[in-house]
Design an enzyme around this catalytic site. Structure first.
Site, PDB file in Angstrom:
ATOM      1  N   ARG A 286      -5.266   3.520  -3.993  1.00 10.05           N
ATOM      2  CA  ARG A 286      -4.710   4.808  -4.400  1.00 10.05           C
ATOM      3  C   ARG A 286      -5.871   5.679  -4.880  1.00 10.05           C
ATOM      4  NH1 ARG A 286      -0.795   3.921  -1.887  1.00 10.05           N
ATOM      5  NH2 ARG A 286       1.317   3.501  -2.606  1.00 10.05           N
TER       6      ARG A 286
ATOM      7  N   HIS B 171      -4.287   9.647   4.264  1.00 10.41           N
ATOM      8  CA  HIS B 171      -3.397   8.524   3.912  1.00 10.41           C
ATOM      9  C   HIS B 171      -2.705   7.955   5.163  1.00 10.41           C
ATOM     10  CE1 HIS B 171      -1.074   6.880   0.206  1.00 10.41           C
ATOM     11  NE2 HIS B 171      -0.989   6.009   1.196  1.00 10.41           N
TER      12      HIS B 171
HETATM   13  P1  NDP Z   1      -0.224  -7.024  -3.666  1.00  9.99           P
HETATM   14  O1  NDP Z   1       0.650  -6.871  -4.862  1.00  9.99           O
HETATM   15  O2  NDP Z   1       0.134  -8.023  -2.630  1.00  9.99           O
HETATM   16  O3  NDP Z   1      -1.726  -7.388  -4.143  1.00  9.99           O
HETATM   17  C1  NDP Z   1      -2.356  -6.751  -5.221  1.00  9.99           C
HETATM   18  C2  NDP Z   1      -3.658  -7.477  -5.512  1.00  9.99           C
HETATM   19  O4  NDP Z   1      -4.359  -6.778  -6.539  1.00  9.99           O
HETATM   20  C3  NDP Z   1      -3.440  -8.906  -6.033  1.00  9.99           C
HETATM   21  O5  NDP Z   1      -4.409  -9.774  -5.530  1.00  9.99           O
HETATM   22  C4  NDP Z   1      -3.598  -8.734  -7.548  1.00  9.99           C
HETATM   23  O6  NDP Z   1      -4.033  -9.899  -8.229  1.00  9.99           O
HETATM   24  C5  NDP Z   1      -4.681  -7.686  -7.587  1.00  9.99           C
HETATM   25  N1  NDP Z   1      -4.670  -6.997  -8.887  1.00  9.99           N
HETATM   26  C6  NDP Z   1      -3.688  -6.259  -9.435  1.00  9.99           C
HETATM   27  N2  NDP Z   1      -4.053  -5.824 -10.654  1.00  9.99           N
HETATM   28  C7  NDP Z   1      -5.287  -6.318 -10.868  1.00  9.99           C
HETATM   29  C8  NDP Z   1      -6.188  -6.242 -11.962  1.00  9.99           C
HETATM   30  N3  NDP Z   1      -5.895  -5.567 -13.084  1.00  9.99           N
HETATM   31  N4  NDP Z   1      -7.371  -6.888 -11.858  1.00  9.99           N
HETATM   32  C9  NDP Z   1      -7.692  -7.593 -10.744  1.00  9.99           C
HETATM   33  N5  NDP Z   1      -6.864  -7.708  -9.673  1.00  9.99           N
HETATM   34  C10 NDP Z   1      -5.681  -7.067  -9.753  1.00  9.99           C
HETATM   35  O7  NDP Z   1      -0.362  -5.566  -3.037  1.00  9.99           O
HETATM   36  P2  NDP Z   1      -0.700  -5.188  -1.509  1.00  9.99           P
HETATM   37  O8  NDP Z   1      -1.914  -5.927  -1.130  1.00  9.99           O
HETATM   38  O9  NDP Z   1       0.512  -5.321  -0.679  1.00  9.99           O
HETATM   39  O10 NDP Z   1      -0.975  -3.609  -1.653  1.00  9.99           O
HETATM   40  C11 NDP Z   1      -2.036  -3.147  -2.459  1.00  9.99           C
HETATM   41  C12 NDP Z   1      -2.036  -1.639  -2.507  1.00  9.99           C
HETATM   42  O11 NDP Z   1      -2.471  -1.090  -1.277  1.00  9.99           O
HETATM   43  C13 NDP Z   1      -0.676  -0.973  -2.726  1.00  9.99           C
HETATM   44  O12 NDP Z   1      -0.258  -1.047  -4.077  1.00  9.99           O
HETATM   45  C14 NDP Z   1      -0.962   0.430  -2.302  1.00  9.99           C
HETATM   46  O13 NDP Z   1      -1.473   1.164  -3.404  1.00  9.99           O
HETATM   47  C15 NDP Z   1      -2.054   0.272  -1.252  1.00  9.99           C
HETATM   48  N6  NDP Z   1      -1.567   0.646   0.099  1.00  9.99           N
HETATM   49  C16 NDP Z   1      -2.185   1.655   0.765  1.00  9.99           C
HETATM   50  C17 NDP Z   1      -1.775   2.040   2.042  1.00  9.99           C
HETATM   51  C18 NDP Z   1      -2.484   3.113   2.811  1.00  9.99           C
HETATM   52  O14 NDP Z   1      -1.978   3.546   3.854  1.00  9.99           O
HETATM   53  N7  NDP Z   1      -3.657   3.551   2.390  1.00  9.99           N
HETATM   54  C19 NDP Z   1      -0.609   1.390   2.665  1.00  9.99           C
HETATM   55  C20 NDP Z   1      -0.071   0.296   1.905  1.00  9.99           C
HETATM   56  C21 NDP Z   1      -0.533  -0.041   0.657  1.00  9.99           C
HETATM   57  P3  NDP Z   1      -3.113 -11.233  -8.257  1.00  9.99           P
HETATM   58  O15 NDP Z   1      -3.158 -11.773  -6.841  1.00  9.99           O
HETATM   59  O16 NDP Z   1      -3.798 -12.111  -9.208  1.00  9.99           O
HETATM   60  O17 NDP Z   1      -1.743 -10.793  -8.653  1.00  9.99           O
END
Ligand code: NDP
Length: 309
Positions: free
Chosen positions: A224, A272
């Site tokens: 984001r 995006h």
């Molecule tokens: P997931 O929930 O599957 O994965 C999120 C990852 O981030 C996990 O590994 C999580 O850790 C890690 N994480 C979250 N908070 C922290 C933190 N404070 N410190 C370290 N690691 C952290 O999400 P997705 O992979 O499905 O999606 C990720 C993001 O991608 C979405 O939220 C969205 O913002 C973005 N996105 C963008 C798109 C685009 O077109 N540009 C399209 C789709 C999504 P843990 O595994 O330990 O929980």
């Protein structure tokens, strides 16, 4: 009881069409052809105005239309205990990995330079960037970050990833938690952000963290826009510490016409588009969760509201 889509018409119409085709037995209403409030059991949305949800007394499910739920969880009046789900779409994960690889290879293989040479009729070869200067770090190892890390690994890159809880992925060095973030940054010639937007990740890519990247590093942001402190990124691009960036997401979207990032010569900016989710997948996952809730089962892909993703 049925599903209400609260979306702009260009999205609402195809989503409603998918819902009706996939579940003819479930009534579907759009904002444009409103339901009786007490018949709405699920709402599909991406963002909502505060106060909207309280109008639906029998609401049992809120389905985000996207993988990210930051806009919905940011609502001050989200009812306590209301399950919120997100879209998890394997095709979208592949699309994002393709986009990140394309943006990175364009940079590391110097394609803009060769395109310029071609326009100038110049036949000149440059040494390939050595692999030790192409180490990749992926922030977030969730459904998208894992697909991105695996795609780089398959192409022979040295890949590290970082998440909240420690992961174990073949061929990927998995770091975890705040204490290990500096190590990941120090070894990322290419840094890819796939984090969700939460209070803990808002502004995570500020001056001090971006300055920990090696000299000449490249940033790819598909998480984001709010993950990046944009003036700090500009300073580091202008000082030459960062060689460039590929940005698919921005703090303000659409990007204002005179935004300096949009015009920066070393920024590849896209609106995006890294992934374009399928309306059938969104609709199918919402329908499945409506049926699960009706049967007393927990919904799939529910977000952890306290963690923010
Ligand atoms: P997931 O929930 O599957 O994965 C999120 C990852 O981030 C996990 O590994 C999580 O850790 C890690 N994480 C979250 N908070 C922290 C933190 N404070 N410190 C370290 N690691 C952290 O999400 P997705 O992979 O499905 O999606 C990720 C993001 O991608 C979405 O939220 C969205 O913002 C973005 N996105 C963008 C798109 C685009 O077109 N540009 C399209 C789709 C999504 P843990 O595994 O330990 O929980």
């Amino acid at each position: 009881m049925g599903i209400l889509t609260l979306l702009p018409p260009q999205v609402s119409d195809p989503v409603a069409a998918s819902l009706r085709r996939l579940a003819p037995d479930i009534p579907v209403w759009t904002e444009q052809a409103a339901a009786r409030a007490d018949e709405v059991e699920a709402i599909m949305a991406w963002r909502l105005q505060p106060g909207v949800l309280s109008a639906y007394p029998r609401l049992r499910l809120l389905c985000s239309l996207a993988a990210g739920v930051d806009k919905l969880l940011g609502m001050p009046d989200l009812p306590a205990g209301l399950p919120v789900t997100r879209v998890v779409d394997p095709r979208q994960q592949v699309e994002i990995a393709q986009f990140v690889i394309a943006a990175t290879l364009r940079h590391t293989r110097e394609l803009p330079r060769y395109e310029q040479q071609q326009r100038n009729g110049v036949w000149q070869r440059h040494p390939l960037r050595p692999p030790e200067q192409c180490r990749v770090g992926v922030l977030g190892l969730g459904s998208i970050g894992t697909a991105v890390a695996n795609a780089f690994h398959a192409l022979g890159f040295r890949v590290s990833g970082w998440s909240r809880s420690r992961k174990s992925l073949p061929g990927i060095a998995c770091l975890a938690g705040q204490a290990e973030l500096p190590a990941l940054l120090a070894q990322s010639d290419v840094l890819v952000c796939t984090l969700p937007l939460t209070p803990a990740t808002h502004g995570i890519l500020n001056y001090s963290r971006l300055a920990q990247l090696p000299e000449g590093a490249f940033l790819v942001n598909v998480g984001r826009g709010e993950h990046v402190v944009e003036p700090d990124l500009l300073r580091l691009l202008d000082s030459g510490h960062l060689a460039g960036a590929a940005l698919d997401v921005f703090g303000t979207e659409p990007v204002p016409p005179h935004d300096p990032l949009w015009h920066h010569e070393r920024v590849m900016a896209t609106p995006h588009i890294a992934a374009q989710p399928s309306f059938d997948v969104m609709a199918g996952q919402c329908i499945e969760n409506v049926r699960r809730i009706r049967s007393g089962l927990p919904p799939l892909n529910a977000v952890d509201i306290a963690a923010g993703y």
